[in-house]
Design an enzyme around this catalytic site. Sequence first.
Site: not given
Ligand code: UFG
Length: 336
Positions: A128, A154
């Site tokens: 990841t 994680y």
């Molecule tokens: N976000 C919002 N509102 C929401 C949900 C998410 O603004 O309701 C934002 C988050 O704060 C973040 C962006 O959208 O800024 C992306 O968030 P996600 O949760 O969709 O994905 P992440 O980038 O946090 O996580 C992804 C993978 C993880 C991994 C990570 C590593 O889903 O498994 O990238 O960078 F660990």
Amino acid sequence: MSKYLITGGAGYIGSHVVKQLIEKKNDIVIVDNLSTGFQKTVNTLKKYALTKKVKLGFYKLDLADSKKLETVFAKENVQGVIHFAASIVVSESVRDPLKYYSNNTGNTINLLKACLKYKVNKFIFSSTAAVYGDPDPKTIPLKESGITIPISPYGSSKLFNEKIIQDVAFANTNFKYVILRYFNVAGASVDGMLGQSTKDATHLIKIALETTLGKREKMFINGTDYNTPDGTCIRDYIYVDDLASAHIKSLYYLNKNKGGIFNCGYGKGFSVKDVISMMKKVSGNDFKVETTKRREGDPAIVIADNSKIVNEMDWKPKYDDLKIMCETALAWEKKL
Ligand code: UFG
């Protein structure tokens, strides 16, 4: 024709990879404890395998049960393993780190032991972008050789696995591996056969889907004060079938190479606002969005440098298109 053992094959990414392996006429053995995967997905894949005249076996099994796992290896005579099974919720890993170190790291050790015992020498591992932690913006786009400092259990559990796999490969001449570092995976298969059924509703696209379909009254943007053009976080979204094809390429790669680590992303980013606008456009629904404070641990920008996988594996993504990711995910979500 080869036979591959797929852990987590009843889950989101695993099932899309199984589908492509079936299309390439490989026999499949899925090992999944169905904690987040679905029997329904296995049934869909079984039917598909029948139409393509290949065999698909399924064992409902937790990788913690190394004795039973070894009986599967003893019986099935597989040529390689693709290891998806893992716990994947970053926030949960902060609250319950031991779950992540045992499910992700401990169970991977069990799996590697079985591989060595039964001389299964091809191993593909789902890693990841979380291994990069909160990267210095100067290091974007991220290269595989860059610094890895995970900021969650994680991410650490996956980085430990990377190291363990590399050490195993070093110690065992015949053992070959590919480690794929996934960026933000999105979308569902174009033919509507598979998609993300996971109940996990923390991901941006999943929450936008639920909101546009009225399962939520509104959604929130987590922070609009980041140092990005529109103030919201930027991510590299990769379409699930393009990610799946990277696994097929990895198997070919291992015919000639000892191993390596590869980023899986498109090398470009979309902001939270971009994603929400696209979801509004494809669904035709101007759903309610509010802003809230930053979510702890969110890096401002995460974008892959994908030149290594493009050059060394000749990986050619087909759907580098946020619209397709949102459309296919929406079509799937409507069926849930
Ligand atoms: N976000 C919002 N509102 C929401 C949900 C998410 O603004 O309701 C934002 C988050 O704060 C973040 C962006 O959208 O800024 C992306 O968030 P996600 O949760 O969709 O994905 P992440 O980038 O946090 O996580 C992804 C993978 C993880 C991994 C990570 C590593 O889903 O498994 O990238 O960078 F660990």
